[in-house]
Design a protein around this motif. Sequence first.
Motif, short mmCIF file in Angstrom:
data_model
loop_
_atom_site.label_atom_id
_atom_site.label_comp_id
_atom_site.label_asym_id
_atom_site.label_seq_id
_atom_site.Cartn_x
_atom_site.Cartn_y
_atom_site.Cartn_z
N LEU A 1 7.37 1.73 4.74
CA LEU A 1 6.31 1.95 5.71
C LEU A 1 6.43 0.96 6.85
O LEU A 1 7.08 -0.08 6.72
CB LEU A 1 4.92 1.88 5.06
N ALA A 2 5.84 1.30 7.96
CA ALA A 2 5.84 0.45 9.15
C ALA A 2 4.40 0.30 9.63
O ALA A 2 3.72 1.30 9.84
CB ALA A 2 6.70 1.07 10.25
N VAL A 3 3.94 -0.93 9.78
CA VAL A 3 2.61 -1.19 10.32
C VAL A 3 2.70 -0.99 11.83
O VAL A 3 3.49 -1.64 12.51
CB VAL A 3 2.13 -2.61 9.98
N LEU A 4 1.91 -0.06 12.34
CA LEU A 4 1.96 0.25 13.76
C LEU A 4 0.88 -0.45 14.56
O LEU A 4 1.04 -0.68 15.76
CB LEU A 4 1.84 1.77 13.96
N ASP B 1 -4.18 -5.21 11.18
CA ASP B 1 -3.86 -6.24 10.19
C ASP B 1 -3.66 -5.69 8.77
O ASP B 1 -3.58 -6.46 7.83
CB ASP B 1 -4.98 -7.28 10.15
N TRP B 2 -3.63 -4.39 8.62
CA TRP B 2 -3.48 -3.80 7.30
C TRP B 2 -2.00 -3.79 6.94
O TRP B 2 -1.17 -3.21 7.66
CB TRP B 2 -4.04 -2.38 7.31
N HIS B 3 -1.64 -4.42 5.82
CA HIS B 3 -0.26 -4.51 5.38
C HIS B 3 -0.16 -4.09 3.91
O HIS B 3 0.08 -4.92 3.04
CB HIS B 3 0.28 -5.94 5.56
N PRO B 4 -0.36 -2.81 3.65
CA PRO B 4 -0.32 -2.35 2.25
C PRO B 4 1.09 -2.51 1.67
O PRO B 4 2.09 -2.34 2.38
CB PRO B 4 -0.71 -0.88 2.35
N LYS B 5 1.14 -2.85 0.41
CA LYS B 5 2.43 -3.00 -0.27
C LYS B 5 3.00 -1.65 -0.67
O LYS B 5 4.21 -1.46 -0.69
CB LYS B 5 2.27 -3.90 -1.48
#
Length: 100
Positions: free
Chosen positions: A42-45, A48-52
């Motif tokens: 996945l890529a955080v676009l 601040d949400w950085h799910p594993k």
Amino acid sequence: MPAYIMVETDIHDPDQYEHYKNAVPAALAAHGGRFLVRGGELAVLEGDWHPKRLVLLEFEDLAAAERFYTSEEYQQAKGLRVGAAHLNMVAVEGVAEPVS
């Protein structure tokens, strides 16, 4: 109208979590659901949400998603992940027709 269950997963014990992962597909199929996303890169676009790990399930409607979650089959599978992972899970209705 279709509905989706989105799951954010934080795995603490990968070996134990595999038991849960192996049990979920049968429970999902028994309630007419299907995987759209099951882990993967996945890529955080933005934000601040950085799910594993993310999982996205699709159902015929919100009632079907809720029946899956409360079903005996899923509750048994859920018991297999106790201590192995923490999940955040929401169900949401989709759109009835394509947005123009």
